[in-house]
Every structure is written in C-alpha cells, then in structure tokens.
Design a protein around this motif. Structure first.
Motif, short mmCIF file in Angstrom:
data_model
loop_
_atom_site.label_atom_id
_atom_site.label_comp_id
_atom_site.label_asym_id
_atom_site.label_seq_id
_atom_site.Cartn_x
_atom_site.Cartn_y
_atom_site.Cartn_z
N LEU A 208 0.79 -1.22 0.00
CA LEU A 208 0.00 0.00 0.00
C LEU A 208 0.83 1.29 0.00
N THR A 209 0.41 2.21 -0.84
CA THR A 209 0.78 3.61 -0.64
C THR A 209 -0.04 4.09 0.55
N THR A 210 0.61 4.70 1.53
CA THR A 210 -0.09 5.01 2.77
C THR A 210 0.52 6.23 3.44
N VAL A 211 -0.16 6.73 4.45
CA VAL A 211 0.32 7.88 5.21
C VAL A 211 0.90 7.39 6.54
N ASP A 212 2.14 7.76 6.81
CA ASP A 212 2.80 7.37 8.05
C ASP A 212 2.62 8.49 9.07
N PRO A 213 1.93 8.24 10.20
CA PRO A 213 1.77 9.29 11.21
C PRO A 213 3.02 9.54 12.03
N CYS A 214 4.08 8.78 11.77
CA CYS A 214 5.39 9.00 12.41
C CYS A 214 5.26 8.99 13.94
N LEU A 215 4.73 7.89 14.47
CA LEU A 215 4.45 7.81 15.91
C LEU A 215 5.72 7.83 16.76
N GLU A 216 6.81 7.29 16.23
CA GLU A 216 8.05 7.35 17.01
C GLU A 216 8.54 8.79 17.14
N ASP A 217 8.39 9.58 16.06
CA ASP A 217 8.72 11.00 16.14
C ASP A 217 7.85 11.68 17.18
N LEU A 218 6.58 11.30 17.21
CA LEU A 218 5.64 11.85 18.19
C LEU A 218 6.14 11.55 19.61
N GLY A 219 6.56 10.31 19.84
CA GLY A 219 7.07 9.93 21.15
C GLY A 219 8.33 10.69 21.52
N ARG A 220 9.23 10.86 20.52
CA ARG A 220 10.46 11.60 20.79
C ARG A 220 10.17 13.05 21.18
N ARG A 221 9.24 13.67 20.45
CA ARG A 221 8.92 15.06 20.76
C ARG A 221 8.25 15.18 22.12
N ALA A 222 7.37 14.25 22.43
CA ALA A 222 6.70 14.26 23.74
C ALA A 222 7.72 14.12 24.87
N ALA A 223 8.67 13.20 24.69
CA ALA A 223 9.69 13.00 25.72
C ALA A 223 10.58 14.22 25.88
N THR A 224 10.91 14.87 24.76
CA THR A 224 11.72 16.08 24.83
C THR A 224 11.00 17.18 25.61
N LEU A 225 9.70 17.34 25.34
CA LEU A 225 8.92 18.34 26.08
C LEU A 225 8.83 18.00 27.55
N LEU A 226 8.73 16.69 27.85
CA LEU A 226 8.64 16.28 29.25
C LEU A 226 9.95 16.58 29.99
N LEU A 227 11.07 16.30 29.35
CA LEU A 227 12.36 16.59 29.98
C LEU A 227 12.50 18.08 30.27
N LYS A 228 12.06 18.89 29.32
CA LYS A 228 12.12 20.33 29.55
C LYS A 228 11.21 20.75 30.70
N ALA A 229 10.04 20.12 30.78
CA ALA A 229 9.11 20.43 31.87
C ALA A 229 9.70 20.03 33.22
N ILE A 230 10.37 18.88 33.25
CA ILE A 230 11.01 18.42 34.49
C ILE A 230 12.09 19.42 34.91
N ALA A 231 12.74 20.03 33.91
CA ALA A 231 13.79 21.02 34.20
C ALA A 231 13.22 22.41 34.47
N GLY A 232 11.88 22.52 34.49
CA GLY A 232 11.26 23.79 34.82
C GLY A 232 10.88 24.65 33.64
N LYS A 233 10.99 24.10 32.42
CA LYS A 233 10.66 24.86 31.21
C LYS A 233 9.44 24.22 30.54
N ARG A 234 8.28 24.48 31.10
CA ARG A 234 7.05 23.82 30.66
C ARG A 234 6.52 24.40 29.34
N HIS A 235 6.14 23.50 28.43
CA HIS A 235 5.48 23.90 27.19
C HIS A 235 3.98 23.94 27.41
N ARG A 236 3.31 24.94 26.82
CA ARG A 236 1.87 25.04 26.93
C ARG A 236 1.24 25.03 25.55
N GLY A 237 0.16 24.26 25.39
CA GLY A 237 -0.55 24.23 24.12
C GLY A 237 -0.28 22.99 23.30
#
Length: 329
Positions: A281-310
């Motif tokens: 199939l030709t298909t659309v990849d939602p890139c879930l691993e990229d999603l997880g990486r970005r979520a983890a990066t935001l979480l690390l920043k939040a743990i360090a006191g730099k919270r993302h909003r939105g």
C-alpha cells in the motif's frame, strides 16, 4: 574475591578534580567546562565506574523514571510512541514504565497514585484514539501524545491527520486520477472525520461520492468497495491500512487491477497491513516514534522547569508503494 567497587573519589583522583566536581560532571549538573566534564567521563570509563542510582536519586530528589500511561491494550499505537519516548529518555539514563489502563478509570486512578507514590519524574499520556481526553490530576509534569488534553494550557503533541490525508489525495491527483472515493472508519472517531474532511476539501470535484463511514476493518473495506464501484472510481482513498487492504482484496476478487484500473491509498503505515497487502500500500505514516520523541523532549524540559503550553501538531509523511505507482516505479 570480587575487586573493590570503583568509587566517585577514585574517578575524581584520576581526573584531577574534587569528588563534588566529579559528581556534577557525571550527573550533568553544575557550571563546569566541557573539558572538565569530558575528562571526568573519560576517567569514569577507564575505571569502569558505575553510578549508584540510589545515591543519584537521593542527591537530586528524582527517580529518573517516567510513566507512560495508555489506554491502548494492543500496543498498536502506544508501542511505537514508547520507542520514541525511550530514544530520548535512555540518552539521559531515564527508565520508562508502561501502564495500561485498559480504558478503566479506576485502574487509571490506581496507576496514577502508585506512580506518584513511587516518585516518577513525569507522565507521558497516550492511547488508541485521537479525541482530546480529560487531563490527569498529578503534581508532576505531564505531556499528552496522540490525543491532546482537553485543557488547552497542557502540553500536547498530536499528528496532523488532515495534512496526511490531503497529501494522499494530492498524490492521486498528481497521477491524473479524476474520480476518487473515500472509505473510512466510524463517524464518531475524530481521526476518521478529520481525514474525511481533508479528502473532501482537497479532492473537490473529483470526489465521486460522499465519504463512506464504517469500521476500521478489512471486512468493511470489502463491503464498501461494492458500493463505491457503482460510481466507477479510478482511485479509492482509505482512512486506514486495514480498510485499504480489504479494498484491494475485493477489487482483485472482482477482476480489477490495482493500480492500473483503480489506485488505492491507506493510512497508518502499519507494516502488518501495508506490506502484506497485494499490492503493498501507498499510505500515510503518522510517524508515531517521532511523536514519542517530541513528547519525551517536552517532558524533559518540563522536568527542568521549562514547561510547554498548548498543542504541537507534527506532520505525517506519505509513503508511496505499488498500490498507486505499480510494479515499475
């Protein structure tokens, strides 16, 4: 007899610094030069020094553990997201604990209390649906992945479903397809409606009938194919790879060639379906691993006191294969 364990003072002596400086260098804290940090790390590696995680936790007030809370019992979506989360967290020597709530509010509450009591540093919250979900009530950083929090001030990372669906239609139009049908999942699923709306908007007059809503299944793909064939389409866009595989199976049964007669696209890039389909199939990849990486990066920043909003929306990616391009591409 076992040789004596290598101590922090041994690393410090070899590096020519104090024990406090060596500790800061190995824990990536303090205001030290890069040269000092490198010298301490090289000394630790040379001596085979293994940090005491208990001491590290006591000195920092952290457990270096993150909980991934999910409603996705099958792991279809949570496992790729977790791989992405671990890519980021493992680099900082953090561990990830998977908590499957099975869509049970009581089980979720039990996990939340247990993980907070254990002192986890934060939560990544995910699931198998993309509808915004109610936020969890915990006193530590939280990032939502795939499904946004219903609180707009929370940190959420989601996939641009509409952009992915539009990319598939743009691909079909670029191939000269002029009569496009769309088959998708339940109308009460945000992912189905978002993709269908993007198809309608992008296809315009080439859409030969209104999107057909049904199930996320191969069976539905086969059933819906009989309906759309009455409109003589030359392309069928599908809201999932499961549906698309059912479409391809039914077209083959009826003597239609894919993609020569009718091109077919899926969504999800689920290898179990997309690569096993005939043709692939030709298909659309939602890139879930990229999603997880970005979520983890935001979480690390939040743990360090730099919270993302939105809400942060990440692009999906079109993967082209034989179901639209044929075997010669």
């Amino acid at each position: 007899m076992r040789p004596p364990a290598v101590r922090m003072v041994d690393v410090a002596a070899l590096a020519g610094v104090s024990a406090g400086t060596a500790s800061k260098a190995l824990n990536n804290t303090g205001q030290l030069s890069q040269e000092t940090r490198d010298r301490v790390r090289q000394a630790a590696e040379r001596l085979g020094f293994t940090p005491d995680s208990r001491g590290r936790a006591l000195s920092s007030g952290r457990t270096y553990t993150v909980a991934l809370l999910t409603t996705d019992s099958t792991g279809r979506f949570s496992i790729p997201i977790m791989r992405g989360v671990e890519d980021v967290l493992s680099a900082g020597e953090l561990a990830t604990v998977l908590c499957d709530t099975r869509d049970d509010p009581l089980r979720e509450l039990t996990y939340l209390r247990s993980m907070v009591a254990r002192g986890v540093d934060g939560f990544v919250v995910t699931g198998r649906r993309t509808e915004p979900r109610r936020p969890i009530d915990v006193p530590i950083p939280v990032v939502y992945a795939l499904a946004a929090s219903s609180n707009p001030s929370d940190a959420s990372v989601i996939v641009d479903d509409a952009g992915g669906a539009a990319a598939a239609i743009t691909h079909l139009l670029g191939l000269g397809r002029q009569r496009i049908a769309h088959i998708t999942g339940p109308p009460n699923h945000r992912s189905a409606t978002a993709r269908a709306e993007a198809v309608v908007s992008t296809a315009g007059d080439t859409l030969c009938l209104e999107p057909l809503y049904g199930e996320w299944s191969e069976r539905w793909g086969r059933q819906a194919t009989d309906v759309v064939l009455r409109q003589r389409p030359d392309a069928i866009s599908c809201g999932s790879d499961q549906i698309a595989r059912g479409v391809c199976d039914r077209l083959r049964e009826l003597g239609h060639s894919v993609p020569e007669d009718i091109a077919v696209t899926g969504y999800d890039n689920w290898s179990v379906m997309a690569l096993a389909s005939r043709p692939p199939l030709t298909t659309v990849d939602p890139c879930l691993e990229d999603l997880g990486r970005r979520a983890a990066t935001l979480l690390l920043k939040a743990i360090a006191g730099k919270r993302h909003r939105g809400v942060l929306e990440l692009p999906a990616r079109l993967i082209t294969r034989e179901s639209t391009l044929g075997p010669a591409w």
